[in-house]
Design an enzyme around this catalytic site. Sequence first.
Site, PDB file in Angstrom:
ATOM      1  CG  ASN A 192      -1.913  -1.143   1.151  1.00  0.00           C
ATOM      2  OD1 ASN A 192      -2.112  -1.723   0.086  1.00  0.00           O
ATOM      3  ND2 ASN A 192      -2.490  -1.498   2.274  1.00  0.00           N
ATOM      4  CG  ASP A 214      -2.686   3.137   2.933  1.00  0.00           C
ATOM      5  OD1 ASP A 214      -1.714   2.855   3.661  1.00  0.00           O
ATOM      6  OD2 ASP A 214      -3.623   2.346   2.732  1.00  0.00           O
ATOM      7  CG  HIS A 240       3.838  -1.248  -4.938  1.00  0.00           C
ATOM      8  ND1 HIS A 240       2.695  -2.000  -4.740  1.00  0.00           N
ATOM      9  CD2 HIS A 240       4.650  -2.011  -5.700  1.00  0.00           C
ATOM     10  CE1 HIS A 240       2.820  -3.162  -5.373  1.00  0.00           C
ATOM     11  NE2 HIS A 240       3.997  -3.194  -5.948  1.00  0.00           N
ATOM     12  CB  CYS A 290      11.107  20.540  -9.642  1.00  0.00           C
ATOM     13  SG  CYS A 290      12.600  20.566  -8.665  1.00  0.00           S
ATOM     14  N   GLY A 312      -5.185  -9.153   3.264  1.00  0.00           N
ATOM     15  CA  GLY A 312      -5.893  -8.304   2.306  1.00  0.00           C
ATOM     16  C   GLY A 312      -5.207  -8.106   0.970  1.00  0.00           C
ATOM     17  CD  GLU A 337     -14.882 -12.734  -1.121  1.00  0.00           C
ATOM     18  OE1 GLU A 337     -15.047 -13.875  -1.590  1.00  0.00           O
ATOM     19  OE2 GLU A 337     -15.805 -12.033  -0.649  1.00  0.00           O
TER      20      GLU A 337
END
Length: 246
Positions: free
Chosen positions: A102, A104, A119, A147, A187, A215
Amino acid sequence: MQEKIKKAAELIKNSRFCIVFSGAGISVESGIPPFRGENGLWNTYDPSFLDISQFMSYPIESWKLVKEIFYDFFGEAKPNKAHQAIAELEKAGFIQKVITQNIDNLHTEAGSKDVLEFHGSSKELVCTNCAARYSKTIVNEQEVPLCNQCHALLKPDFVFFGEAIPEPAGSDSFAAGMKSDVVVVIGTTGEVMPACNIPYYAKQNGAKVIEINPEKSNYTTQITDIFLQGKATEMMERLYHEIIQT
Ligand code: NAD
């Protein structure tokens, strides 16, 4: 289910090097949708705006979507009880490292210290020319962030399609996977390469795999030893109490 929770807790308590490998699903209960599935982002958005060549060619259009999704919408999210339980278990010495796909920043916001962002992260922007770094607050100041030093285009410090995995996070994540004796996979569908290989390498090296997901995923029938079928917050809270209380 309680028997499975007990077994998983035992594995974690007796582990030497336990890692968490998380994906978009852990942040769903913080209000961030995953990419795939019924309510996935790709049902609303065309993922091509996250292609690096598309982004460089059409910065105005791409930045509009990047800001809308990753800063205005994701930016509101707060860590949930699953992120918090993981941070507490790290503090108590039961979890050694978090590897997250993630972007976040919610593991770090929850208090986890040893986090590898496979990532990258949305919390900073990076210049596509000189690699100067900026706080994410700049997205509210300029429609297309540029920039200050060389006036080139800025991009979020997470990987776009067509870009290499950031180092040393990539190599360190694989090394941690190889070193682990227990992996808690939370997850993730296990479809995004090359991150998805980490639990397979860990398993080949003798690690036990505990999986939390409502799932079945690509891992469930192939490498998962204990499948805790359910939502990240409920399963992590139950695991936390079992580990701490017994
Ligand atoms: P994915 O979107 O492919 O799959 C999400 C998984 O989470 C599914 O297996 C789903 O069953 C599961 N899930 C849904 N609700 C859950 C819940 N409450 N608790 C536990 N699991 C739940 O996600 P992925 O495998 O991580 O791959 C998508 C890629 O997109 C990743 O590389 C990730 O970086 C990126 N992404 C990140 C975010 C974020 O930063 N929060 C959000 C979307 C996508």
